[in-house]
Design a protein around this motif. Structure first.
Motif, PDB file in Angstrom:
ATOM      1  N   GLN A   1       0.837  -1.199   0.000  1.00 48.37           N
ATOM      2  CA  GLN A   1       0.000   0.000   0.000  1.00 48.37           C
ATOM      3  C   GLN A   1       0.872   1.250   0.000  1.00 48.37           C
ATOM      4  N   ASP A   2       0.261   2.382  -0.218  1.00 46.39           N
ATOM      5  CA  ASP A   2       0.982   3.651  -0.281  1.00 46.39           C
ATOM      6  C   ASP A   2       1.260   4.154   1.133  1.00 46.39           C
ATOM      7  N   VAL A   3       2.406   3.769   1.682  1.00 46.65           N
ATOM      8  CA  VAL A   3       2.790   4.166   3.030  1.00 46.65           C
ATOM      9  C   VAL A   3       3.780   5.319   2.928  1.00 46.65           C
ATOM     10  N   LYS A   4       3.501   6.391   3.617  1.00 50.98           N
ATOM     11  CA  LYS A   4       4.398   7.553   3.670  1.00 50.98           C
ATOM     12  C   LYS A   4       5.324   7.355   4.866  1.00 50.98           C
ATOM     13  N   ILE A   5       6.446   6.699   4.624  1.00 48.65           N
ATOM     14  CA  ILE A   5       7.347   6.323   5.714  1.00 48.65           C
ATOM     15  C   ILE A   5       7.839   7.548   6.473  1.00 48.65           C
ATOM     16  N   HIS A   6       8.178   8.616   5.778  1.00 46.79           N
ATOM     17  CA  HIS A   6       8.680   9.810   6.469  1.00 46.79           C
ATOM     18  C   HIS A   6       7.636  10.374   7.426  1.00 46.79           C
ATOM     19  N   LYS A   7       6.370  10.291   7.062  1.00 45.97           N
ATOM     20  CA  LYS A   7       5.302  10.776   7.949  1.00 45.97           C
ATOM     21  C   LYS A   7       5.176   9.879   9.181  1.00 45.97           C
ATOM     22  N   VAL A   8       5.273   8.572   8.983  1.00 43.68           N
ATOM     23  CA  VAL A   8       5.202   7.636  10.107  1.00 43.68           C
ATOM     24  C   VAL A   8       6.347   7.927  11.080  1.00 43.68           C
ATOM     25  N   LEU A   9       7.548   8.148  10.554  1.00 43.10           N
ATOM     26  CA  LEU A   9       8.702   8.422  11.411  1.00 43.10           C
ATOM     27  C   LEU A   9       8.544   9.738  12.167  1.00 43.10           C
ATOM     28  N   GLU A  10       8.013  10.760  11.500  1.00 43.42           N
ATOM     29  CA  GLU A  10       7.806  12.050  12.169  1.00 43.42           C
ATOM     30  C   GLU A  10       6.819  11.917  13.326  1.00 43.42           C
ATOM     31  N   VAL A  11       5.701  11.256  13.086  1.00 41.61           N
ATOM     32  CA  VAL A  11       4.699  11.053  14.139  1.00 41.61           C
ATOM     33  C   VAL A  11       5.304  10.218  15.269  1.00 41.61           C
ATOM     34  N   LEU A  12       6.057   9.208  14.909  1.00 43.25           N
ATOM     35  CA  LEU A  12       6.699   8.343  15.896  1.00 43.25           C
ATOM     36  C   LEU A  12       7.588   9.150  16.838  1.00 43.25           C
ATOM     37  N   CYS A  13       8.430  10.013  16.300  1.00 41.55           N
ATOM     38  CA  CYS A  13       9.324  10.827  17.137  1.00 41.55           C
ATOM     39  C   CYS A  13       8.531  11.727  18.076  1.00 41.55           C
ATOM     40  N   HIS A  14       7.503  12.377  17.556  1.00 42.19           N
ATOM     41  CA  HIS A  14       6.702  13.288  18.376  1.00 42.19           C
ATOM     42  C   HIS A  14       5.940  12.545  19.470  1.00 42.19           C
ATOM     43  N   GLU A  15       5.314  11.428  19.113  1.00 37.08           N
ATOM     44  CA  GLU A  15       4.501  10.691  20.087  1.00 37.08           C
ATOM     45  C   GLU A  15       5.352  10.041  21.177  1.00 37.08           C
ATOM     46  N   VAL A  16       6.484   9.462  20.805  1.00 37.74           N
ATOM     47  CA  VAL A  16       7.349   8.838  21.809  1.00 37.74           C
ATOM     48  C   VAL A  16       7.909   9.912  22.743  1.00 37.74           C
ATOM     49  N   ALA A  17       8.334  11.030  22.186  1.00 37.15           N
ATOM     50  CA  ALA A  17       8.839  12.131  23.019  1.00 37.15           C
ATOM     51  C   ALA A  17       7.762  12.592  23.999  1.00 37.15           C
ATOM     52  N   ASN A  18       6.562  12.759  23.510  1.00 36.80           N
ATOM     53  CA  ASN A  18       5.444  13.182  24.363  1.00 36.80           C
ATOM     54  C   ASN A  18       5.185  12.144  25.460  1.00 36.80           C
ATOM     55  N   GLN A  19       5.269  10.877  25.102  1.00 33.95           N
ATOM     56  CA  GLN A  19       5.010   9.780  26.040  1.00 33.95           C
ATOM     57  C   GLN A  19       5.949   9.821  27.243  1.00 33.95           C
ATOM     58  N   ILE A  20       7.214  10.203  27.017  1.00 23.91           N
ATOM     59  CA  ILE A  20       8.194  10.180  28.110  1.00 23.91           C
ATOM     60  C   ILE A  20       8.591  11.584  28.571  1.00 23.91           C
ATOM     61  N   GLY A  21       7.883  12.606  28.089  1.00 29.70           N
ATOM     62  CA  GLY A  21       8.135  13.963  28.555  1.00 29.70           C
ATOM     63  C   GLY A  21       9.427  14.575  28.043  1.00 29.70           C
ATOM     64  N   LYS A  22       9.811  14.235  26.827  1.00 29.48           N
ATOM     65  CA  LYS A  22      11.021  14.779  26.215  1.00 29.48           C
ATOM     66  C   LYS A  22      10.666  15.568  24.967  1.00 29.48           C
ATOM     67  N   LEU A  23      11.667  16.210  24.387  1.00 31.08           N
ATOM     68  CA  LEU A  23      11.486  16.936  23.133  1.00 31.08           C
ATOM     69  C   LEU A  23      11.570  15.961  21.955  1.00 31.08           C
ATOM     70  N   PRO A  24      10.866  16.253  20.857  1.00 37.45           N
ATOM     71  CA  PRO A  24      10.993  15.391  19.674  1.00 37.45           C
ATOM     72  C   PRO A  24      12.445  15.255  19.196  1.00 37.45           C
ATOM     73  N   SER A  25      13.257  16.259  19.424  1.00 34.94           N
ATOM     74  CA  SER A  25      14.667  16.182  19.021  1.00 34.94           C
ATOM     75  C   SER A  25      15.458  15.167  19.845  1.00 34.94           C
ATOM     76  N   ASP A  26      14.883  14.678  20.952  1.00 30.93           N
ATOM     77  CA  ASP A  26      15.518  13.637  21.764  1.00 30.93           C
ATOM     78  C   ASP A  26      15.243  12.235  21.226  1.00 30.93           C
ATOM     79  N   VAL A  27      14.411  12.149  20.189  1.00 34.27           N
ATOM     80  CA  VAL A  27      14.039  10.857  19.619  1.00 34.27           C
ATOM     81  C   VAL A  27      14.452  10.819  18.148  1.00 34.27           C
ATOM     82  N   LYS A  28      15.197   9.802  17.783  1.00 37.15           N
ATOM     83  CA  LYS A  28      15.622   9.590  16.396  1.00 37.15           C
ATOM     84  C   LYS A  28      14.950   8.321  15.907  1.00 37.15           C
ATOM     85  N   ALA A  29      14.548   8.306  14.636  1.00 38.19           N
ATOM     86  CA  ALA A  29      13.920   7.116  14.063  1.00 38.19           C
ATOM     87  C   ALA A  29      14.458   6.888  12.653  1.00 38.19           C
TER      88      ALA A  29
END
Length: 127
Positions: free
Chosen positions: A13-41
């Motif tokens: 299927q048409d998966v936008k991998i870069h979008k998945v990675l961006e959301v992943l960084c933001h959500e994981v950072a939010n989950q642990i109370g860090k900045l998105p820049s603290d998460v690399k994917a």
């Protein structure tokens, strides 16, 4: 600092991998109370037929087999609850973003020793 490495087969299927990675960084950072820049994917594409699950190989990502293989690496110090929540968050986001069936994600969480990560001209000693 958290590094999330995803290895998966090509998607039909048409998966936008870069979008998945961006959301992943933001959500994981939010989950642990860090900045998105603290998460690399990162995402690494496995060769079609280059992944065997239970002795069976396929050429594309399927909904219910051949789960993406994910490694989460973080400096030791996250609580068991934070690790569990991080893994559940990553799994849910990949299931949704890649169109996978529930539970079709394999995750390994690695605690890295303090002082073993160099990033932004700093050696990290604690989370």
């Amino acid at each position: 600092m958290i590094l999330i490495t995803i290895n998966a087969l090509p998607h039909s299927q048409d998966v936008k991998i870069h979008k998945v990675l961006e959301v992943l960084c933001h959500e994981v950072a939010n989950q642990i109370g860090k900045l998105p820049s603290d998460v690399k994917a990162t995402f690494q594409l496995l060769a079609a037929g280059g992944y065997s699950d239970g002795g069976q190989s396929v050429t594309e990502q399927t909904d219910h087999s051949h789960p993406p293989i994910v490694t989460i690496s973080a400096i030791e110090g996250l609580s068991d609850m934070e690790k569990e929540n991080t893994m559940r968050t990553v799994a849910a986001l990949l299931e949704r973003g890649f169109g996978l069936g529930k539970g079709n994600v394999y995750i390994n969480f690695n605690d890295l020793k303090t002082g073993s990560i160099y990033s932004n001209a700093v050696i990290h000693y604690h989370y």
